[in-house]
Design a protein around this motif. Structure first.
Motif, short mmCIF file in Angstrom:
data_model
loop_
_atom_site.label_atom_id
_atom_site.label_comp_id
_atom_site.label_asym_id
_atom_site.label_seq_id
_atom_site.Cartn_x
_atom_site.Cartn_y
_atom_site.Cartn_z
N THR A 80 0.83 -1.22 0.00
CA THR A 80 0.00 0.00 0.00
C THR A 80 0.86 1.27 0.00
O THR A 80 0.54 2.23 0.68
CB THR A 80 -0.93 0.01 1.23
N VAL A 81 1.93 1.29 -0.79
CA VAL A 81 2.84 2.43 -0.79
C VAL A 81 2.43 3.54 -1.77
O VAL A 81 3.12 4.53 -1.89
CB VAL A 81 4.30 2.02 -1.07
N SER A 82 1.31 3.40 -2.44
CA SER A 82 0.88 4.40 -3.43
C SER A 82 0.52 5.71 -2.76
O SER A 82 -0.03 5.75 -1.67
CB SER A 82 -0.34 3.91 -4.21
N ASN A 83 0.85 6.79 -3.45
CA ASN A 83 0.40 8.13 -3.04
C ASN A 83 0.19 8.96 -4.30
O ASN A 83 0.21 8.42 -5.40
CB ASN A 83 1.39 8.78 -2.07
N ASP A 84 0.02 10.26 -4.17
CA ASP A 84 -0.26 11.11 -5.32
C ASP A 84 0.86 11.10 -6.36
O ASP A 84 0.63 11.35 -7.54
CB ASP A 84 -0.50 12.56 -4.87
N ASN A 85 2.09 10.82 -5.92
CA ASN A 85 3.24 10.83 -6.83
C ASN A 85 3.58 9.45 -7.37
O ASN A 85 4.63 9.26 -7.95
CB ASN A 85 4.46 11.42 -6.10
N GLY A 86 2.74 8.47 -7.15
CA GLY A 86 3.02 7.10 -7.58
C GLY A 86 3.46 6.25 -6.41
O GLY A 86 2.98 6.41 -5.30
N GLU A 87 4.40 5.36 -6.67
CA GLU A 87 4.88 4.43 -5.65
C GLU A 87 6.09 5.06 -4.95
O GLU A 87 7.15 5.18 -5.55
CB GLU A 87 5.28 3.11 -6.29
N SER A 88 5.93 5.46 -3.70
CA SER A 88 7.07 6.03 -2.98
C SER A 88 6.92 5.88 -1.48
O SER A 88 5.81 5.75 -0.96
CB SER A 88 7.25 7.51 -3.33
N ILE A 89 8.07 5.86 -0.82
CA ILE A 89 8.11 5.90 0.64
C ILE A 89 9.07 7.02 1.03
O ILE A 89 9.94 7.41 0.27
CB ILE A 89 8.56 4.56 1.26
N ASP A 90 8.87 7.53 2.23
CA ASP A 90 9.66 8.65 2.70
C ASP A 90 10.35 8.27 4.01
O ASP A 90 9.68 8.06 5.02
CB ASP A 90 8.74 9.86 2.90
N ILE A 91 11.67 8.14 3.96
CA ILE A 91 12.47 7.85 5.15
C ILE A 91 13.26 9.13 5.41
O ILE A 91 14.17 9.47 4.67
CB ILE A 91 13.44 6.67 4.92
#
Length: 138
Positions: A80-91
């Motif tokens: 479930t890593v989808s967001n408005d910018n596509g597939e991304s995670i923020d560390i």
């Protein structure tokens, strides 16, 4: 001959179902491992950082980093890593000095279980959820 063709067709279906079953077993094993980690990981207390001479701002930034890592691990494992910018995670270790320059987090052995689980979650996402997509890690 028609019977042989039907038998071969059914054998192919059985083989496909067995392969799918094995894939699902592996995915479940990975999810079980992630759940065990999430429940077993010991929270790093604020005092740990304070005893090393870190100030309150550093400790807050570290707690935010660990929280974002746990969230990212969960989303990678669940796909479930989808967001408005596509597939991304923020560390993100978000700490700046008085001049606005970014301060990096110091190495600490207590962080290793988090980094190892993040790496395992990235592998899991790539294997089970990527479907040819790229993942942006910020």
């Amino acid at each position: 001959e028609e019977l042989n063709a039907k038998v071969e067709e059914l054998e192919a279906k059985v083989d496909a179902l067995q392969a799918e079953n094995e894939t699902q077993k592996c995915e479940m094993k990975g999810l079980n491992s992630a759940l065990q980690w999430a429940y077993a990981i010991e929270r790093i207390p604020r005092q740990h950082w304070l005893e090393r001479g870190c100030d309150e701002e550093y400790v807050d930034a570290m707690e935010n980093l660990l929280s974002s890592m746990k969230e990212s691990i969960k989303h990678l494992r669940m796909g479930t890593v989808s967001n408005d910018n596509g597939e991304s995670i923020d560390i993100d270790f978000d700490l700046q000095d008085e001049d606005g320059s970014l301060i990096s987090a110091d190495h600490d052995e207590s962080l290793m279980p988090y980094w190892k689980e993040l790496a395992a979650a990235l592998r899991h996402w790539s294997e089970y959820h990527a479907d040819g997509k790229c993942l942006e890690v910020e």
